[in-house]
Design a protein around this motif. Structure first.
Motif: not given
Ligand code: GLU
Length: 374
Positions: A125-130, A132-146
């Motif tokens: 997925t990251f490969g496909k975004l890059l 297409r020159s998209v900039v991924p903005i990544i964070n931990e999924n804090d809402t579900v991570a315990t």
């Protein structure tokens, strides 16, 4: 001046700490974000791939929901993350949009980088975004991570992302401009360390004494992140973000600490693959496929003549030539039973053979190592 030449690195993961982006009142620092976006636009124009790992969701969301971070329970902070994350990425979307750059939100949990099947999915997925020159903005999924299943801090998450996308540089922006021999806040003799060639127990001890960031990650977590990334062939840079245009400043030779990687991401990956002890299956290839692999291509289903073993997607399989000699290994993109159905299929026949739309390769070229002439 640091010895860093940022233009030498092609794929950059930039980690932005909460304290840079959000003030004490939980307000987003839009001017700073716009300057960061300006720098990212320059890097993108110069041909770099850029991914951003950004903190700030909990800080922003706590202010939106009126939650006192110090007294909050875990579920309050998780609710804060949900409300803050949407504002955080929206701000990135606007700041990057001024340069006609498309931003994409990616929320990760440790399973996505530790489980090999999900690792492969995330990587593609990251490969496909890059692409297409998209900039991924990544964070931990804090809402579900315990608590038990967390990266814990975004320095570690950023290092895992760097490994996942085979980045060659990880830039950790925080409120300090690098590693010091002691805590510069309390020790006037503390010396800034511009370069680290290998991370030893001494390096970790120095980091233990240095305070940093109001966020979760102190200097020790940064050095641990550097250890993960440099082992994966990715140089790690600790630099100050408490300035205007922090990435441009780095490009111009601004002060930082560079942790050098011993090899390239591709070499580190191949070394890891060659050393994996548990091989779960075998694929036999025809001569054309062996030739294709030797010239740097991926293995396609059409080149597979036989499949053995009960392996899962993401497992390591042995690659054999027509005479049964092991020529290399790779990570299987399909399970053993799927591979059996696909062996010998042309790309256009994959969907019919599986009953669903699959991937075009059996083993991707980034995920294989050849033993001779490699
Ligand atoms: N994921 C957290 C946030 O966005 C921050 C974690 C960290 O700063 O290391 O608020």
């Amino acid at each position: 001046m640091s010895g860093l030449v940022l233009s030498e690195y092609h794929r950059l993961v930039v980690k932005v700490g909460s304290s840079l982006l959000v003030d004490e009142q939980g307000q987003l620092n839009r001017d700073w974000l716009e300057m960061l976006a300006d720098d990212v636009a320059v890097l993108a124009r110069d041909g770099h791939d850029v991914l951003i790992v950004s903190s700030g969701a909990i800080a922003i969301g706590s202010s939106v929901l009126g939650i006192n971070k110090r007294r909050a329970r875990l579920e309050d902070l998780q609710a804060a993350a949900a409300a803050g994350q949407i504002q955080l990425v929206h701000a990135y979307q606007e700041a990057l949009g001024r340069h006609s750059i498309v931003a994409a939100q990616v929320l990760m949990t440790p399973d996505d980088t530790e489980d090999r099947r999900r690792f492969l999915n995330a990587r593609r997925t990251f490969g496909k975004l890059l692409e297409r020159s998209v900039v991924p903005i990544i964070n931990e999924n804090d809402t579900v991570a315990t608590v038990e299943i967390r990266y814990g801090d975004n320095d570690r998450l950023a290092a895992r992302i760097a490994q996942l996308v085979m980045a060659d540089a990880l830039v950790l922006l925080s409120d300090v401009d690098g590693l010091y021999s002691a805590d510069p806040g309390s020790n006037p003799d503390a010396v800034h360390i511009p370069e680290v060639n290998s991370i030893t127990s001494d390096t970790l001890a120095m980091a233990g004494e240095t305070r940093s960031d109001v966020g979760t990650g102190g200097m020790a977590t940064k050095v641990q992140a550097a250890r993960i990334a440099t082992r994966a062939g990715c140089a790690t840079i600790i630099a100050s973000g408490v300035i205007s245009h922090p990435l441009q400043a780095l490009k111009d030779g601004g002060r930082c600490t560079v942790f050098h990687a011993s090899g390239t991401p591709a070499a580190a990956r191949k070394q890891w693959l060659a050393g994996v002890l548990k091989v779960s299956g075998e694929l036999q290839l025809d001569d054309g496929a062996v030739q294709a692999l030797r010239t740097g291509n991926s293995l396609l289903p059409v080149g597979v003549t036989a499949v053995a073993g009960d392996f899962r997607r993401g497992d390591v399989v042995m690659l054999k030539d027509a005479s049964g000699v092991e020529i290399g290994r790779g990570l299987a993109e399909y399970s053993g039973s799927e591979a059996l159905r696909l062996a010998g299929c042309q790309s256009g026949q994959i969907e019919d053979a599986l009953g669903y739309r699959g991937r075009s390769v059996m083993v991707h070229r980034d995920d294989l190592v050849l033993f001779d002439n490699d």
